[in-house]
Design a protein around this motif. Structure first.
Motif: not given
Length: 306
Positions: A111, A108, A143
């Motif tokens: 992004e 992650i 997220l």
């Protein structure tokens, strides 16, 4: 399927779209590094010679992200997966759950628009696996990204997903929210794969959905399409109430053959005229002994072609 979405395999038919962008077809192929997808493998694939910080920072260094930006984004990713303060630990100093979180943080940190998870919890013990389910769901919410999560664990699928795709030998059997998959399965395979279920042969008495199992169990169900004289009735063990007395539509008498105490529930196997039926009961709602004569009240059932 995950390898196709990620771009590790080319399609022989069909198309893959990420948002409004075509990334894979028989004539179009966007390479994996340009799809902005994160992936977590079943084996954590954490590099043993790098500490936690270096492992998580690796995708950003490959992209030549400035050093200050790398530090900021790595620390944020570690905070999201609850690994703050462990930046300089080596993988050999981490538990299995912590290593899995490192793999998640690495996925992650760049992004991504989408996160692909290939049975990421299968190597963890039962309690840690359950805790990590909620961690991953919380990360997804924070997220706000799409996650495709492959699992053979029904409870994992039900607890984590907004939508479940049940595949059987590469063929999609059903796509629906968890509740619909569980309560209204479209095929016998789906009913059997998601949760426990009793399958019993039944005679169709009328086109309105009245069926008879054995000598005396009459049920109302939604019949499958087509003209059927016999069907397979599917009844979940927790959709049955067991008591000492009772009568009427949806009830059947039986004898307790076996019982298994599991702490939070008791599993009973009851012999009826239509076959053996498994029943799941809460221990606080009363207990029955092997050999007891009981009445089963069926609260919900569905039917499939024989």
């Amino acid at each position: 399927m995950l390898r196709i979405v990620a771009g590790f395999e080319k399609v022989t038919d069909g198309e893959v779209w990420l948002g409004d962008k075509l990334v894979s077809s028989t004539s179009v192929f966007v390479p994996p590094e340009k799809r902005n997808i994160g992936m977590v493998f079943q084996s954590y694939a954490v590099w043993p010679h790098m500490d936690v910080f270096q492992n998580v920072a690796y995708p950003l260094r490959i992209r030549k992200v400035p050093k200050q930006e790398i530090e900021k984004r790595v620390l944020r990713a570690l905070d999201i997966v609850h690994l703050s303060g462990l930046e300089h630990r080596m993988p050999s100093q981490l538990s299995g759950g912590q290593q899995q979180r490192v793999a998640l943080a690495r996925a992650i940190v760049a992004e991504p628009k989408m996160l692909l998870l290939d049975e990421p919890l299968s190597n963890l013990d039962a309690k840690l696996r359950e805790a990590m389910r909620f961690e991953i769901k919380e990360i997804q919410r924070r997220l706000g990204i799409t996650v495709i999560y492959v699992t053979h664990d029904q409870a994992e699928a039900m607890a984590m997903s907004d939508r479940i795709i049940v595949m059987n030998k590469g063929v999609i059997e059903q796509v629906a929210p968890p509740r619909e998959i569980y309560d209204r399965p479209k095929s016998r395979f789906v009913a059997d794969f998601v949760g426990l279920v009793n399958f019993l042969e039944a005679d169709v008495l009328d086109k309105d959905g009245t069926i008879r199992i054995g000598d005396d169990l009459i049920l109302k169900v939604n019949l499958p399409d087509g003209d059927h004289k016999r069907v397979i009735a599917a009844i979940r063990p927790e959709h049955i109430v067991m008591q000492h007395e009772g009568s009427g539509i949806g009830t059947v008498r039986g004898t307790v053959l076996r019982r298994y105490y599991l702490g939070d529930q008791i599993d009973y196997f009851v012999q009826t005229s239509g076959g053996e039926i498994r029943v799941t009961c809460n221990p606080l709602q009363g207990q029955f002994a092997e050999g007891d004569s009981v009445v089963l009240q069926i609260q919900h059932a569905f039917a499939f072609p024989l």
